[in-house]
Design an enzyme around this catalytic site. Structure first.
Site, PDB file in Angstrom:
ATOM      1  N   HIS A  84       0.849  -1.203   0.000  1.00 33.55           N
ATOM      2  CA  HIS A  84       0.000   0.000   0.000  1.00 33.55           C
ATOM      3  C   HIS A  84       0.876   1.241   0.000  1.00 33.55           C
ATOM      4  O   HIS A  84       1.794   1.355   0.805  1.00 33.55           O
ATOM      5  CB  HIS A  84      -0.915   0.041   1.228  1.00 33.55           C
ATOM      6  N   ASP A 163     -16.150   2.503   5.861  1.00 34.37           N
ATOM      7  CA  ASP A 163     -15.037   3.371   5.468  1.00 34.37           C
ATOM      8  C   ASP A 163     -15.473   4.343   4.386  1.00 34.37           C
ATOM      9  O   ASP A 163     -15.109   5.514   4.405  1.00 34.37           O
ATOM     10  CB  ASP A 163     -13.851   2.546   4.972  1.00 34.37           C
ATOM     11  N   ARG A 170     -15.675  12.688   6.389  1.00 33.65           N
ATOM     12  CA  ARG A 170     -14.445  13.363   6.834  1.00 33.65           C
ATOM     13  C   ARG A 170     -14.044  14.455   5.849  1.00 33.65           C
ATOM     14  O   ARG A 170     -13.580  15.533   6.248  1.00 33.65           O
ATOM     15  CB  ARG A 170     -13.305  12.345   6.989  1.00 33.65           C
ATOM     16  N   SER A 185      -8.714   3.604   8.189  1.00 33.51           N
ATOM     17  CA  SER A 185      -9.253   3.590   6.834  1.00 33.51           C
ATOM     18  C   SER A 185      -8.392   2.708   5.921  1.00 33.51           C
ATOM     19  O   SER A 185      -8.897   1.845   5.197  1.00 33.51           O
ATOM     20  CB  SER A 185      -9.316   5.026   6.298  1.00 33.51           C
ATOM     21  N   LYS A 189      -9.277  -1.776   4.930  1.00 29.48           N
ATOM     22  CA  LYS A 189      -9.399  -2.255   3.550  1.00 29.48           C
ATOM     23  C   LYS A 189      -8.332  -3.307   3.238  1.00 29.48           C
ATOM     24  O   LYS A 189      -8.584  -4.271   2.535  1.00 29.48           O
ATOM     25  CB  LYS A 189      -9.310  -1.066   2.584  1.00 29.48           C
TER      26      LYS A 189
END
Lengths: 430, 430
Positions: A84, A163, A170, A185, A189
C-alpha cells in the site's frame, strides 16, 4: 441496553479510552444508519483532538473491517502479500511490483482505489488500457489469483462500507488529517484482502500527504502497529515524494512507462523503488532468506522478462489489449532559464496534470486516459534555456497557458548543482 | 464566492479566530439548510475544544439573534429589564420578580422556556394555572406589556430559529457543555427581547448545571461581556443551588408557593433571593439610585400586596383562573434517621420529581401540572426519625418506592449541625 451514541461521543471528547464494544456499537450503528452523520462527524472531530490509543485504533480498524465482506483466500496456496502506498504524483509502482512479486510465487491480491486531487490512482491507470476491466467479481478475482498470482480490482461496495461513508463525511467536516482515522481507513481495507503480510510505501515530501519525515514516521509506525496487532507481517519504507516518481504523470503514459521498466528501460528512480518494494514483499512472503537475496530474486525476474510476460497475461485475463492509446495533441513547455533543476513543487505538477484532464477534482469526475505530463528533467539535471522541460499530452481545448505557467513556476532552476535527493529514506518495522 | 463550510470548520479546528463574515455565513447557511447538520456538529465539537474569543462569541450571538425575529419594544415608554436564570431545582423566582419589578414601573418582557431533565421551566409552571396561555402573539405581548408592564410568553418559532436547531443538535452530539455556545444560546434569545438591561442568576451547586463557583464565575463573566458588547446593562448574581429553592418542586405547587411569597408567607430563601434579584433589576431600570434603596422599593411593593395584585391581573389577562389544581394522591416520605440535614443531592430531587410526572425526559414529553415534591426540611434543619421529610404529590400509579429511595438517598442526615449555606455568593459585573 447499548449506551446512547451521545455518551460514546462524550467519552471520547473527555479523553477516556473507548472499549471494543463502544467502538463496535458506533461503527455498526453508523453502517446500518442508526448512528447519524451528525453524531459521527462530532465523534470524528473529538478523535481529531483527542487522538486514539493503539488499542482504540485497532478496535476501530476491526470494526470497520467487519462492517462488510472479508475476502477468504484460505483456499489459495502460498503467502498473500500486498503493498500500500500513501499516494503521490507519478506513483505507479503497483503495475511493476505486482508482476514481479507474483512471478516470484507469491499471491498478490491488489485492491486499489481511484485518484483524487493531485494524486493518481492505480485503477485509473489500468483502465487506460483499452478493454481492461477492474470490475471482477470476488469469484473471478480468486480464480485469477489462483491461476496467475496477481489480480487487480477496485474497492467493491461490499468491502468496508463504513469506510466509504466515513471518508465522504471526513472530507467535508475537516477531519481528514488525523492519524488514527487514516490508519483505520487504510488498514481495514487491506485486512479485508485476507493477506499474510503488507509492505507500506509511505511517501514524504512536496507531492505527498505527509510533508515531513517526522509525520511520515508517525504514520508508518501507527500502520505497522495495527498490522502487527492483526497478526500480519509488515514492513514500511519511507520514500521521497519531493519530485514525481519516474518521468510521467497521467494514466496511459504511466502504464507505458511501467511497460518500459518491465522491458528493462525507463527511469532509474522508478526501477530502483520497484525493485526495493518487490524485494521487501518477497522477503515477507518467505521467498528469500534475507533482503539481499530478495533483491536478487526481484532483479532476475525483472531482467529476464518474466514480470513483463506475467503482466501481459494479467492484461489479457482482465480483457485489456495493447497498444496503449495516445493523446491527439502535445505541447512543449520550454525552459526560460539555464541551470540545474533544484526543486519541484510536486503537488503543483499533479494539479497541472489534473487541468489537462488526467485527474479528478471531485469523486464523480471522469478522467481522460491519455492526458498527462512527461517531465524531461529531474532534480539535479542540467537544463538549457530553450529546452523542453516537459511535454503536455491532451485532447481538445485545455488551459495550456495556465498549465505552462504552473509547471514553469513549480520547477526551480538554480546555477548551483543541488545534491541528488535520496529515494528510500527509512525502513520502519518488521 | 463564500468559503466552503469545510474551510470554516478547519479554520476553527486549527485554532484561528473566525471573522464576523465567516460566522454569519455559517449561521445563515445552517438556518437556511445550506450548511448540513453533520458540518455544524463537527464545527460545534471544534468549538468545544478550541473555545471562542470574546469577539467570536459576540459575533455568534449576533448571527443567531439575526437568524430570526427581533422584537421591537421601542414604542413602549420606560426601561425594559429582564432576568435570566441558568436553571435549577425549585427555581421559581420569575413569578415573584416579574410582578415586583413591573409594579416598580419597569417593563418586564419575560420570554421563557420549558423544563427539561432535572430542571423546571417557567412556562410549565404558569401553564399549571387553569386556562393560562403563554401562546400570545407578539402584538398581544406588547399590548399587555404596555398595559401591565409584565407579560409571559414562550419562545416562538420566529425568534432565534438557529438556536433551536443548534440546541437540538448539541444535545445529541456531546457539545452542550461549552461556555461560548451556552452564552450565545442564552444571549441571542435575550437580545431578541429588545431589553435595556439584564440581571443574570447563575446557579451553582449540586442542582445546577455549573458545579463549582469557578465555572459559574466564568459563565457569568462571559455572559456579561456579550451583554456589554451589545450595549445592554447587566448584573450577574451567583447563587446557591446546593438545595432546592424554597420547599416545592413541581408546577402548580411551585405557583402556590410563589403566591404565598406574594402574600408575605412562604420560605425565607425564596423571598430573599426574589427581593435581591428584583432590587438589581430596579437598579438597572433606574428606579432607585443605589442598591439599598432598590431593596427597599422591592420590599415595599411585596409587603404592600402590589405585586400580588399585579400578578393576579396578569393571570386574568392571560386567561388564567385560580385556585390551582391539586394532585389526587399524596405520600409521605419518612426519615429513617435523626439528626441535621447536612446536604441534599439536588439534581436527584429534580429527577425524583420528574418520575412523579412533574418534568420531562425528552422535549416532546408532557408534564403533569399537579405532580411534585414538597420538602419539609432544608439544610441545617433538625429532623427526627419517623418525621415526614417530604410529601409526594402525584396522580395514578407512580414508582413510589423508587422515588422514596431516591429522596432518602439524596438527603444526608448527620449528627453535627452543618453551617447554613449562603444563598447569594457573588455579584459579577455592572
Amino acid at each position: 441496553m447499548p449506551a446512547p451514541t451521545s455518551e460514546i461521543i462524550k467519552f471520547k471528547r473527555d479523553g477516556l479510552e473507548l472499549s471494543k464494544i463502544q467502538i463496535s456499537e458506533l461503527i455498526e450503528g453508523y453502517t446500518s444508519g442508526n448512528v447519524t452523520d451528525y453524531q459521527m462527524s462530532a465523534f470524528l472531530m473529538a478523535v481529531f483532538f483527542r487522538g486514539m490509543t493503539k488499542k482504540e485504533t485497532f478496535f476501530l480498524t476491526q470494526a470497520m473491517l467487519h462492517s462488510g465482506l472479508v475476502i477468504d483466500l484460505s483456499s489459495l496456496e502460498g503467502k498473500k502479500i500486498d503493498k500500500h502506498s500513501t499516494g503521490g504524483v507519478g506513483d505507479k509502482t503497483s503495475l511493476i511490483i505486482g508482476p514481479i512479486v507474483a512471478a516470484a510465487g507469491i499471491i498478490v491480491p491488489m485492491i486499489s482505489g481511484r485518484g483524487l486531487g493531485h494524486t493518481g490512482g492505480t485503477l485509473d491507470k489500468l483502465e487506460s488500457i483499452p478493454g481492461f476491466s477492474t470490475q471482477l467479481s470476488v469469484v473471478q478475482f480468486k480464480e485469477q489469483l489462483s491461476r496467475l498470482g496477481l489480480s487487480f480490482i477496485g474497492q467493491t461496495k461490499e468491502i468496508c462500507p463504513s469506510d466509504k461513508k466515513m471518508y465522504a463525511l471526513r472530507d467535508v467536516t475537516g477531519t481528514v488529517e488525523c492519524i488514527p482515522l487514516i490508519c483505520a481507513s487504510i488498514m481495514s481495507k487491506k485486512l479485508a484482502e485476507d493477506i499474510d503480510g503488507l509492505v507500506l510505501d509511505i511517501k514524504v515530501g512536496s507531492g505527498a500527504f505527509m510533508k515531513t519525515i517526522k509525520e511520515a514516521r508517525t504514520l508508518a509506525k501507527a500502520l505497522a502497529e495495527i498490522a502487527r496487532a492483526a497478526n500480519k507481517k509488515v514492513t514500511a519504507l519511507i520514500t521521497d515524494m519531493n519530485q514525481p516518481l519516474g518521468r510521467t504523470i497521467g494514466n496511459s503514459i504511466e502504464v507505458e512507462e511501467c511497460l518500459d521498466i518491465l522491458k528493462n528501460r525507463g527511469p532509474k528512480d522508478l526501477r530502483d523503488l520497484s525493485i526495493e518494494l518487490s524485494a521487501q514483499m518477497i522477503l515477507l512472503g518467505g521467498k528469500a532468506k534475507n533482503i539481499a537475496t530478495a533483491r536478487n530474486v526481484a532483479e532476475e525476474i525483472l531482467t529476464s522478462g518474466k514480470a513483463l510476460r506475467l503482466f501481459e497475461e494479467v492484461i489479457v485475463a482482465q480483457g485489456g489489449r495493447l497498444p496503449l492509446p495516445k493523446a491527439q495533441r502535445t505541447y512543449a513547455v520550454v525552459s526560460k532559464k539555464s541551470g540545474f533543476v533544484s526543486s519541484i513543487q510536486t503537488e503543483t505538477m499533479g494539479l497541472a496534470s489534473l487541468l489537462l484532464g488526467a485527474g479528478r477534482k471531485k469523486t464523480e469526475d471522469t478522467v481522460d486516459p491519455t492526458a498527462g505530463i512527461t517531465l524531461h528533467y529531474k532534480i539535479g539535471d542540467a537544463i538549457k534555456k530553450g529546452n523542453a522541460v516537459a511535454t503536455l499530452h491532451f485532447n481538445g481545448e485545455k488551459p495550456l497557458k495556465e498549465v505552462e505557467k504552473m509547471i514553469l513556476g513549480a520547477i526551480e532552476i538554480r546555477l548551483q548543482k543541488p545534491r541528488t535527493p535520496r529515494l528510500i529514506l527509512e525502513r520502519v518495522g518488521r
